[in-house]
Motif scaffolding. Structure first.
Motif, short mmCIF file in Angstrom:
data_model
loop_
_atom_site.label_atom_id
_atom_site.label_comp_id
_atom_site.label_asym_id
_atom_site.label_seq_id
_atom_site.Cartn_x
_atom_site.Cartn_y
_atom_site.Cartn_z
N UNK A 102 0.85 -1.19 0.00
CA UNK A 102 0.00 0.00 0.00
C UNK A 102 0.88 1.24 0.00
N UNK A 103 0.52 2.23 -0.80
CA UNK A 103 1.22 3.52 -0.80
C UNK A 103 0.22 4.58 -0.36
N UNK A 104 0.59 5.33 0.68
CA UNK A 104 -0.37 6.14 1.42
C UNK A 104 -1.15 7.13 0.56
N UNK A 105 -0.52 7.67 -0.49
CA UNK A 105 -1.21 8.67 -1.30
C UNK A 105 -2.13 8.03 -2.35
N UNK A 106 -2.09 6.71 -2.47
CA UNK A 106 -2.88 6.04 -3.49
C UNK A 106 -2.31 6.15 -4.88
N UNK A 107 -1.05 6.62 -4.99
CA UNK A 107 -0.44 6.85 -6.30
C UNK A 107 0.24 5.61 -6.86
N UNK A 108 0.39 4.58 -6.05
CA UNK A 108 1.07 3.37 -6.50
C UNK A 108 0.57 2.20 -5.66
N UNK A 109 1.05 1.00 -6.02
CA UNK A 109 0.75 -0.16 -5.20
C UNK A 109 -0.65 -0.71 -5.36
N UNK A 110 -1.13 -1.31 -4.26
CA UNK A 110 -2.39 -2.05 -4.30
C UNK A 110 -3.57 -1.16 -4.69
N UNK A 111 -3.56 0.09 -4.28
CA UNK A 111 -4.66 0.99 -4.64
C UNK A 111 -4.75 1.16 -6.15
N UNK A 112 -3.61 1.31 -6.80
CA UNK A 112 -3.58 1.42 -8.26
C UNK A 112 -4.04 0.12 -8.91
N UNK A 113 -3.59 -1.00 -8.37
CA UNK A 113 -4.00 -2.29 -8.92
C UNK A 113 -5.51 -2.45 -8.93
N UNK A 146 0.25 0.41 -13.03
CA UNK A 146 -0.91 0.39 -13.93
C UNK A 146 -0.69 -0.55 -15.09
N UNK A 147 0.50 -0.52 -15.70
CA UNK A 147 0.76 -1.40 -16.83
C UNK A 147 0.65 -2.86 -16.43
N UNK A 148 1.31 -3.24 -15.35
CA UNK A 148 1.28 -4.64 -14.91
C UNK A 148 -0.12 -5.06 -14.50
N UNK A 149 -0.85 -4.16 -13.83
CA UNK A 149 -2.21 -4.50 -13.41
C UNK A 149 -3.15 -4.62 -14.61
N UNK A 150 -2.96 -3.77 -15.61
CA UNK A 150 -3.80 -3.86 -16.81
C UNK A 150 -3.55 -5.17 -17.56
N UNK A 151 -2.28 -5.56 -17.66
CA UNK A 151 -1.96 -6.84 -18.29
C UNK A 151 -2.63 -7.97 -17.51
#
Length: 265
Positions: free
Chosen positions: A10-21, A215-220
């Motif tokens: 988790x990344x606190x700002x929501x800019x990366x990690x599980x929130x993005x996934x 985002x790229x990896x999650x989209x794939x």
């Protein structure tokens, strides 16, 4: 219903990690769920510095057990792991069932960690997780590290890096040129074990935007979960990242953030 599963931080700002996934999974029409491996917390009172806190390995194992028992999961994205004990417990639990797709975003180190920690993390990731990957999506720096190459200045270099990384176990490799790659185009290369596919888009600025790699990896991952063929899944990911950078979000932190909602099919 198609399920897309992420094991990530988790990344606190929501800019990366599980929130993005999860945002990406839902934007692409899949049911997204995730297991938390660590927490990266930003500190606005300290120039937005980062701190890194891993989850206890037994708690990670319990989360994976619950997720895999709740649904018939066959597609998983591995994101930020960050420490050898985390890598070990994730690798062990991945081996407990067959997976059709294992997408590994090989994050070797995150903001808030000491550089020296990357060495043990790199070794464990190579030996325990990359060997189970059906697809891995290293960025420019990660591709240099994993391939052992000194520079990536041409498309042939990107292809060679993909081949070398595939020799470590992944069936397919998406090497991301990103902003570091010379020229006016953002170029990524898919090496699928037999041939290379080149993906091009005009660069949108010269600075990194947070969440692009996730985002790229999650989209794939989402597209593979839906049964999309790999080359097309990567194209969807490329298109989504490009749209997300164009529609990026600017706020108080000293970086912009990819907006997954900017992409429409």
């Amino acid at each position: 219903m198609n399920f897309a599963y992420a094991i990530a931080g988790s990344e606190a700002s929501g800019a990366a990690g599980l929130q993005v996934d999860i945002r990406t999974f839902h934007q692409l029409g899949t049911f997204g769920l995730g297991t938390l491996t660590c927490v990266v917390t930003m500190h606005p009172d300290n120039d937005w510095g980062h701190s890194f806190t891993p989850m206890p390995p037994d708690l990670i194992a319990e989360q994976i057990a619950a997720a895999t028992a709740a649904y018939e999961l066959d597609t998983v994205k591995i994101g930020m792991l960050g420490a050898p004990p985390t890598i070990e417990v994730v690798a062990e639990n991945l081996r407990k069932q067959p997976w059709k797709n294992v997408v590994v975003d090989p994050v070797l180190i995150c903001k808030g960690q000491e550089r020296g920690q990357a060495f043990d993390t790199d070794k464990a990731l190579r030996e325990l997780v990359l060997t189970q990957a059906t697809v891995t999506t290293p960025n420019y720096v990660e591709s240099l590290t994993l391939s052992g190459m000194e520079s990536l200045n041409t498309i042939d270099d990107l292809i060679e890096a993909g081949k070398r990384i595939a020799d470590n176990g992944p069936k397919a490799v998406v090497v991301k040129g990103g902003t570091e790659f010379p020229g006016d185009e953002a170029i990524d290369v898919l090496w699928d074990g037999e041939e290379a596919t080149i993906y091009r888009a005009p660069k949108v600025g010269e600075h990194r935007v947070n969440g692009a790699g996730c985002t790229l990896a999650a989209a794939i991952t989402a597209e593979l979960a839906k049964g999309t063929e790999l080359r097309q899944a990567v194209q969807v990911g490329k298109d989504m990242v490009t749209a997300g950078i164009q529609g990026r979000i600017s706020a108080n932190p000293p970086f912009d953030t990819v907006w997954q909602g900017a992409y429409t099919n």
